[in-house]
Design a protein around this motif. Sequence first.
Motif, PDB file in Angstrom:
ATOM      1  N   SER A   1       3.693   1.510  16.916  1.00 47.96           N
ATOM      2  CA  SER A   1       3.500   2.961  16.926  1.00 47.96           C
ATOM      3  C   SER A   1       3.652   3.499  15.512  1.00 47.96           C
ATOM      4  CB  SER A   1       4.520   3.629  17.848  1.00 47.96           C
ATOM      5  OG  SER A   1       5.815   3.481  17.316  1.00 47.96           O
ATOM      6  N   ALA A   2       3.195   4.715  15.319  1.00 50.53           N
ATOM      7  CA  ALA A   2       3.347   5.363  14.014  1.00 50.53           C
ATOM      8  C   ALA A   2       4.828   5.582  13.721  1.00 50.53           C
ATOM      9  CB  ALA A   2       2.590   6.680  13.986  1.00 50.53           C
ATOM     10  N   ALA A   3       5.632   5.797  14.756  1.00 48.79           N
ATOM     11  CA  ALA A   3       7.073   6.003  14.559  1.00 48.79           C
ATOM     12  C   ALA A   3       7.723   4.750  13.966  1.00 48.79           C
ATOM     13  CB  ALA A   3       7.740   6.371  15.879  1.00 48.79           C
ATOM     14  N   LEU A   4       7.324   3.586  14.434  1.00 45.70           N
ATOM     15  CA  LEU A   4       7.868   2.328  13.908  1.00 45.70           C
ATOM     16  C   LEU A   4       7.471   2.163  12.442  1.00 45.70           C
ATOM     17  CD1 LEU A   4       8.205  -1.036  15.481  1.00 45.70           C
ATOM     18  CD2 LEU A   4       6.738  -0.929  13.502  1.00 45.70           C
ATOM     19  N   THR A   5       6.207   2.437  12.150  1.00 45.06           N
ATOM     20  CA  THR A   5       5.733   2.325  10.775  1.00 45.06           C
ATOM     21  C   THR A   5       6.404   3.351   9.877  1.00 45.06           C
ATOM     22  OG1 THR A   5       3.624   1.665  11.757  1.00 45.06           O
ATOM     23  CG2 THR A   5       3.624   2.090   9.426  1.00 45.06           C
ATOM     24  N   ASN A   6       6.641   4.539  10.402  1.00 46.80           N
ATOM     25  CA  ASN A   6       7.345   5.571   9.651  1.00 46.80           C
ATOM     26  C   ASN A   6       8.783   5.135   9.364  1.00 46.80           C
ATOM     27  OD1 ASN A   6       7.639   8.070   8.386  1.00 46.80           O
ATOM     28  ND2 ASN A   6       8.365   9.029  10.252  1.00 46.80           N
ATOM     29  N   ALA A   7       9.434   4.527  10.348  1.00 50.03           N
ATOM     30  CA  ALA A   7      10.799   4.035  10.140  1.00 50.03           C
ATOM     31  C   ALA A   7      10.831   2.970   9.042  1.00 50.03           C
ATOM     32  CB  ALA A   7      11.362   3.462  11.439  1.00 50.03           C
ATOM     33  N   ALA A   8       9.850   2.083   9.052  1.00 45.60           N
ATOM     34  CA  ALA A   8       9.771   1.054   8.009  1.00 45.60           C
ATOM     35  C   ALA A   8       9.586   1.712   6.639  1.00 45.60           C
ATOM     36  CB  ALA A   8       8.628   0.092   8.298  1.00 45.60           C
ATOM     37  N   ALA A   9       8.739   2.735   6.578  1.00 45.07           N
ATOM     38  CA  ALA A   9       8.494   3.432   5.309  1.00 45.07           C
ATOM     39  C   ALA A   9       9.755   4.114   4.796  1.00 45.07           C
ATOM     40  CB  ALA A   9       7.369   4.452   5.486  1.00 45.07           C
ATOM     41  N   VAL A  10      10.538   4.693   5.697  1.00 42.72           N
ATOM     42  CA  VAL A  10      11.791   5.351   5.299  1.00 42.72           C
ATOM     43  C   VAL A  10      12.770   4.322   4.736  1.00 42.72           C
ATOM     44  CG1 VAL A  10      13.822   6.577   6.178  1.00 42.72           C
ATOM     45  CG2 VAL A  10      11.537   7.307   6.856  1.00 42.72           C
ATOM     46  N   VAL A  11      12.889   3.183   5.410  1.00 43.54           N
ATOM     47  CA  VAL A  11      13.802   2.127   4.949  1.00 43.54           C
ATOM     48  C   VAL A  11      13.350   1.588   3.593  1.00 43.54           C
ATOM     49  CG1 VAL A  11      14.613  -0.218   5.435  1.00 43.54           C
ATOM     50  CG2 VAL A  11      14.584   1.488   7.253  1.00 43.54           C
ATOM     51  N   LEU A  12      12.055   1.369   3.433  1.00 42.07           N
ATOM     52  CA  LEU A  12      11.547   0.834   2.162  1.00 42.07           C
ATOM     53  C   LEU A  12      11.692   1.840   1.029  1.00 42.07           C
ATOM     54  CD1 LEU A  12       8.435  -1.075   3.510  1.00 42.07           C
ATOM     55  CD2 LEU A  12      10.495  -2.082   2.510  1.00 42.07           C
TER      56      LEU A  12
ATOM     57  N   ILE B   1       0.830  -1.206   0.000  1.00 41.88           N
ATOM     58  CA  ILE B   1       0.000   0.000   0.000  1.00 41.88           C
ATOM     59  C   ILE B   1       0.865   1.256   0.000  1.00 41.88           C
ATOM     60  CG2 ILE B   1      -2.015  -1.057   1.053  1.00 41.88           C
ATOM     61  CD1 ILE B   1      -1.183  -0.010   3.724  1.00 41.88           C
ATOM     62  N   LEU B   2       2.136   1.117   0.351  1.00 45.00           N
ATOM     63  CA  LEU B   2       3.051   2.264   0.341  1.00 45.00           C
ATOM     64  C   LEU B   2       3.460   2.680  -1.071  1.00 45.00           C
ATOM     65  CD1 LEU B   2       5.395   1.240   3.288  1.00 45.00           C
ATOM     66  CD2 LEU B   2       3.561   2.931   3.313  1.00 45.00           C
ATOM     67  N   ARG B   3       3.179   1.839  -2.043  1.00 42.31           N
ATOM     68  CA  ARG B   3       3.586   2.118  -3.422  1.00 42.31           C
ATOM     69  C   ARG B   3       2.631   3.085  -4.129  1.00 42.31           C
ATOM     70  NH1 ARG B   3       6.926   0.401  -7.157  1.00 42.31           N
ATOM     71  NH2 ARG B   3       7.838  -1.251  -5.934  1.00 42.31           N
ATOM     72  N   PHE B   4       1.367   3.102  -3.735  1.00 44.49           N
ATOM     73  CA  PHE B   4       0.368   3.886  -4.450  1.00 44.49           C
ATOM     74  C   PHE B   4       0.297   5.313  -3.926  1.00 44.49           C
ATOM     75  CE2 PHE B   4      -1.155  -0.548  -4.505  1.00 44.49           C
ATOM     76  CZ  PHE B   4      -1.019  -0.777  -5.859  1.00 44.49           C
ATOM     77  N   VAL B   5       0.534   6.278  -4.804  1.00 45.15           N
ATOM     78  CA  VAL B   5       0.439   7.691  -4.446  1.00 45.15           C
ATOM     79  C   VAL B   5      -0.681   8.283  -5.299  1.00 45.15           C
ATOM     80  CG1 VAL B   5       1.667   9.871  -4.272  1.00 45.15           C
ATOM     81  CG2 VAL B   5       2.905   7.736  -3.943  1.00 45.15           C
TER      82      VAL B   5
ATOM     83  N   SER C   1       6.668   5.532  -1.635  1.00 46.70           N
ATOM     84  CA  SER C   1       6.772   6.872  -1.062  1.00 46.70           C
ATOM     85  C   SER C   1       5.472   7.461  -0.521  1.00 46.70           C
ATOM     86  CB  SER C   1       7.338   7.812  -2.120  1.00 46.70           C
ATOM     87  OG  SER C   1       6.478   7.835  -3.231  1.00 46.70           O
ATOM     88  N   LEU C   2       4.478   6.640  -0.238  1.00 45.53           N
ATOM     89  CA  LEU C   2       3.200   7.182   0.221  1.00 45.53           C
ATOM     90  C   LEU C   2       3.341   7.967   1.527  1.00 45.53           C
ATOM     91  CD1 LEU C   2       0.144   7.469  -0.105  1.00 45.53           C
ATOM     92  CD2 LEU C   2      -0.108   5.317   1.131  1.00 45.53           C
ATOM     93  N   VAL C   3       4.074   7.458   2.487  1.00 50.43           N
ATOM     94  CA  VAL C   3       4.228   8.153   3.776  1.00 50.43           C
ATOM     95  C   VAL C   3       4.925   9.494   3.578  1.00 50.43           C
ATOM     96  CG1 VAL C   3       5.373   8.055   6.025  1.00 50.43           C
ATOM     97  CG2 VAL C   3       4.151   6.061   5.175  1.00 50.43           C
ATOM     98  N   GLN C   4       5.960   9.530   2.782  1.00 49.01           N
ATOM     99  CA  GLN C   4       6.680  10.779   2.539  1.00 49.01           C
ATOM    100  C   GLN C   4       5.790  11.765   1.781  1.00 49.01           C
ATOM    101  OE1 GLN C   4       7.907   7.710   2.078  1.00 49.01           O
ATOM    102  NE2 GLN C   4       9.608   7.627   3.502  1.00 49.01           N
ATOM    103  N   TYR C   5       4.966  11.265   0.873  1.00 49.01           N
ATOM    104  CA  TYR C   5       4.040  12.105   0.119  1.00 49.01           C
ATOM    105  C   TYR C   5       3.016  12.734   1.072  1.00 49.01           C
ATOM    106  CZ  TYR C   5       0.826  13.441  -3.631  1.00 49.01           C
ATOM    107  OH  TYR C   5       0.021  14.149  -4.486  1.00 49.01           O
ATOM    108  N   ILE C   6       2.466  11.928   1.977  1.00 48.71           N
ATOM    109  CA  ILE C   6       1.486  12.438   2.943  1.00 48.71           C
ATOM    110  C   ILE C   6       2.133  13.450   3.884  1.00 48.71           C
ATOM    111  CG2 ILE C   6       0.079  11.757   4.940  1.00 48.71           C
ATOM    112  CD1 ILE C   6      -0.651   9.230   3.357  1.00 48.71           C
ATOM    113  N   THR C   7       3.354  13.185   4.305  1.00 50.34           N
ATOM    114  CA  THR C   7       4.072  14.122   5.172  1.00 50.34           C
ATOM    115  C   THR C   7       4.263  15.458   4.457  1.00 50.34           C
ATOM    116  OG1 THR C   7       5.225  12.299   6.250  1.00 50.34           O
ATOM    117  CG2 THR C   7       6.187  14.486   6.497  1.00 50.34           C
ATOM    118  N   GLY C   8       4.656  15.409   3.198  1.00 49.81           N
ATOM    119  CA  GLY C   8       4.831  16.632   2.409  1.00 49.81           C
ATOM    120  C   GLY C   8       3.532  17.399   2.253  1.00 49.81           C
ATOM    121  N   LEU C   9       2.442  16.676   1.980  1.00 53.74           N
ATOM    122  CA  LEU C   9       1.137  17.334   1.853  1.00 53.74           C
ATOM    123  C   LEU C   9       0.715  17.982   3.166  1.00 53.74           C
ATOM    124  CD1 LEU C   9      -1.004  14.857  -0.284  1.00 53.74           C
ATOM    125  CD2 LEU C   9      -0.310  17.174  -0.877  1.00 53.74           C
TER     126      LEU C   9
END
Length: 134
Positions: free
Chosen positions: A95-106, A53-57, A114-122
Amino acid sequence: MHSLGKALARGTLKSVAQAAFQCRSLRHHIQELVGKEVSKECKNLCSLSNPSILRFVSKDAVVKFSWAAVSEELKNRAPLFYSVLLSGTGKNEDSAALTNAAAVVLKQRDKAMSLVQYITGLTLKVGKTSKQVR
């Protein structure tokens, strides 16, 4: 190696694992195998045939995004990777921090994750943040 032999002969699976990990020459090989398994799990998450699900922006992906959904995906599709990250936090809860760390590594592994980074930017843009500190 003596303690490993004793554990194999008389011990439980946990004592065998502990004895194997205490042996310095064997420990390196165990770490290597764990690293390869984590790499396989991450490769599976980044695959195009069964995308994360992190692939779809897209608009739908952003609207439907939840940390819990990403966490569930990690637990189901990459349990060792999730376990390593959870151990690194020193806590037993997700926690969201753990999931965020996984998203950064992926994202480091595959730029399309990049879905998490896209949402953070928005979120930063909608919140009207600026580059200047006041």
